[in-house]
Design a protein around this motif. Structure first.
Motif, PDB file in Angstrom:
ATOM      1  N   GLY A 140      15.446  77.566  58.604  1.00 45.35           N
ATOM      2  CA  GLY A 140      15.547  76.470  57.642  1.00 45.35           C
ATOM      3  C   GLY A 140      16.984  76.174  57.250  1.00 45.35           C
ATOM      4  O   GLY A 140      17.908  76.949  57.529  1.00 45.35           O
ATOM      5  N   PHE A 141      17.152  75.039  56.607  1.00 45.13           N
ATOM      6  CA  PHE A 141      18.458  74.588  56.148  1.00 45.13           C
ATOM      7  C   PHE A 141      18.272  73.945  54.795  1.00 45.13           C
ATOM      8  O   PHE A 141      17.394  73.101  54.606  1.00 45.13           O
ATOM      9  CB  PHE A 141      19.043  73.570  57.147  1.00 45.13           C
ATOM     10  CG  PHE A 141      20.239  72.821  56.626  1.00 45.13           C
ATOM     11  CD1 PHE A 141      21.460  73.466  56.468  1.00 45.13           C
ATOM     12  CD2 PHE A 141      20.138  71.490  56.268  1.00 45.13           C
ATOM     13  CE1 PHE A 141      22.562  72.786  55.984  1.00 45.13           C
ATOM     14  CE2 PHE A 141      21.236  70.799  55.780  1.00 45.13           C
ATOM     15  CZ  PHE A 141      22.448  71.444  55.636  1.00 45.13           C
ATOM     16  N   VAL A 142      19.080  74.364  53.839  1.00 44.75           N
ATOM     17  CA  VAL A 142      19.024  73.789  52.506  1.00 44.75           C
ATOM     18  C   VAL A 142      20.308  72.988  52.303  1.00 44.75           C
ATOM     19  O   VAL A 142      21.411  73.535  52.403  1.00 44.75           O
ATOM     20  CB  VAL A 142      18.895  74.888  51.422  1.00 44.75           C
ATOM     21  CG1 VAL A 142      18.902  74.276  50.035  1.00 44.75           C
ATOM     22  CG2 VAL A 142      17.646  75.718  51.654  1.00 44.75           C
ATOM     23  N   GLU A 143      20.137  71.718  52.033  1.00 46.40           N
ATOM     24  CA  GLU A 143      21.293  70.840  51.809  1.00 46.40           C
ATOM     25  C   GLU A 143      21.967  71.224  50.494  1.00 46.40           C
ATOM     26  O   GLU A 143      21.305  71.353  49.471  1.00 46.40           O
ATOM     27  CB  GLU A 143      20.842  69.378  51.785  1.00 46.40           C
ATOM     28  CG  GLU A 143      21.963  68.392  51.646  1.00 46.40           C
ATOM     29  CD  GLU A 143      22.955  68.414  52.804  1.00 46.40           C
ATOM     30  OE1 GLU A 143      24.137  68.687  52.559  1.00 46.40           O
ATOM     31  OE2 GLU A 143      22.519  68.164  53.947  1.00 46.40           O
ATOM     32  N   VAL A 144      23.256  71.423  50.565  1.00 47.09           N
ATOM     33  CA  VAL A 144      24.036  71.773  49.381  1.00 47.09           C
ATOM     34  C   VAL A 144      24.597  70.480  48.795  1.00 47.09           C
ATOM     35  O   VAL A 144      25.263  69.713  49.495  1.00 47.09           O
ATOM     36  CB  VAL A 144      25.190  72.744  49.758  1.00 47.09           C
ATOM     37  CG1 VAL A 144      26.045  73.055  48.548  1.00 47.09           C
ATOM     38  CG2 VAL A 144      24.625  74.007  50.369  1.00 47.09           C
ATOM     39  N   MET A 145      24.299  70.230  47.539  1.00 47.56           N
ATOM     40  CA  MET A 145      24.757  69.004  46.899  1.00 47.56           C
ATOM     41  C   MET A 145      26.162  69.150  46.319  1.00 47.56           C
ATOM     42  O   MET A 145      26.955  68.229  46.352  1.00 47.56           O
ATOM     43  CB  MET A 145      23.789  68.592  45.783  1.00 47.56           C
ATOM     44  CG  MET A 145      22.423  68.226  46.294  1.00 47.56           C
ATOM     45  SD  MET A 145      22.538  66.865  47.472  1.00 47.56           S
ATOM     46  CE  MET A 145      20.978  67.009  48.266  1.00 47.56           C
ATOM     47  N   ASP A 146      26.440  70.320  45.771  1.00 43.51           N
ATOM     48  CA  ASP A 146      27.739  70.524  45.140  1.00 43.51           C
ATOM     49  C   ASP A 146      28.579  71.441  46.029  1.00 43.51           C
ATOM     50  O   ASP A 146      28.306  72.630  46.138  1.00 43.51           O
ATOM     51  CB  ASP A 146      27.538  71.152  43.757  1.00 43.51           C
ATOM     52  CG  ASP A 146      28.840  71.307  42.988  1.00 43.51           C
ATOM     53  OD1 ASP A 146      29.853  70.678  43.384  1.00 43.51           O
ATOM     54  OD2 ASP A 146      28.849  72.071  41.998  1.00 43.51           O
ATOM     55  N   THR A 147      29.581  70.868  46.645  1.00 43.20           N
ATOM     56  CA  THR A 147      30.446  71.650  47.537  1.00 43.20           C
ATOM     57  C   THR A 147      31.738  72.074  46.842  1.00 43.20           C
ATOM     58  O   THR A 147      32.602  72.694  47.469  1.00 43.20           O
ATOM     59  CB  THR A 147      30.788  70.848  48.806  1.00 43.20           C
ATOM     60  OG1 THR A 147      31.428  69.630  48.421  1.00 43.20           O
ATOM     61  CG2 THR A 147      29.533  70.572  49.619  1.00 43.20           C
ATOM     62  N   ALA A 148      31.846  71.770  45.559  1.00 38.08           N
ATOM     63  CA  ALA A 148      33.044  72.175  44.810  1.00 38.08           C
ATOM     64  C   ALA A 148      33.124  73.693  44.784  1.00 38.08           C
ATOM     65  O   ALA A 148      32.133  74.389  44.588  1.00 38.08           O
ATOM     66  CB  ALA A 148      32.990  71.608  43.393  1.00 38.08           C
TER      67      ALA A 148
END
Length: 175
Positions: free
Chosen positions: A17-25
């Motif tokens: 699986g892959f979880v999209e990361v919204m905050d890349t800060a």
């Protein structure tokens, strides 16, 4: 599909699986690079899944946002096909058992016919050893091969004889 996805180095992302990361800060350059690569693998896998199925299958996974989600949906859809698969296996087993070489048929053509059914059985999950296929071929040849069959049974270990080796021996006799 596993082989295709594996060849594209995308099977692992489908499986895990892959979880999209919204905050890349706060992510390091290496973490951002890894995220970008994993995202690309997931999108590649999703694209390959879209390409591999028909329109009705596509409609079932069009809303999936990850390849794992699409894969899981397809697994559920095709689990219902297990009953159909069992019936197909029974039919193919019966077809294989009932096969006999025709008097007008060449040994190469007959072995190809047997191999076609064997391949269908294997694609549907049947475990067939070369030894079983070799034995099937030997007992279903025409009477013209009776002496050759006896010679092969006496001189070779049928447990290790491959279909290709058998074909070579029988084709040599046929000529």
């Amino acid at each position: 599909m596993r082989a295709l996805l594996g060849a594209q180095d995308a099977w692992e992302v489908v499986e895990n699986g892959f979880v999209e990361v919204m905050d890349t800060a706060g992510m390091t350059a290496n973490q951002l690079k890894a995220l970008k690569e994993t995202r690309a693998k997931d999108k590649t896998a999703l694209y390959l899944l879209y390409q591999a199925i028909d329109e009705s299958g596509f409609e079932k996974i069009v809303g999936a946002t990850t390849s794992k989600e699409a894969w899981n949906t397809l697994e559920k859809v095709f689990k219902g096909a297990d009953r159909v698969k069992q019936v197909r296996l029974q039919t193919l087993r019966g077809e294989l058992e009932g096969m006999k070489m025709k008097e007008s048929e060449g040994v190469s053509d007959y072995i190809t016919r047997v191999q076609a059914v064997v391949n269908q059985l294997k694609r549907n999950g049947e475990m067939l050893t070369d030894a079983r296929v070799v034995e099937k071929i030997l007992r279903s040849l025409t009477n013209n091969f009776e002496n050759v069959v006896r010679a092969i049974e006496e001189s070779k270990d049928l447990g290790t004889l491959t279909v290709e080796e058998l074909a070579g021996s029988l084709e040599a006799h046929e000529q």
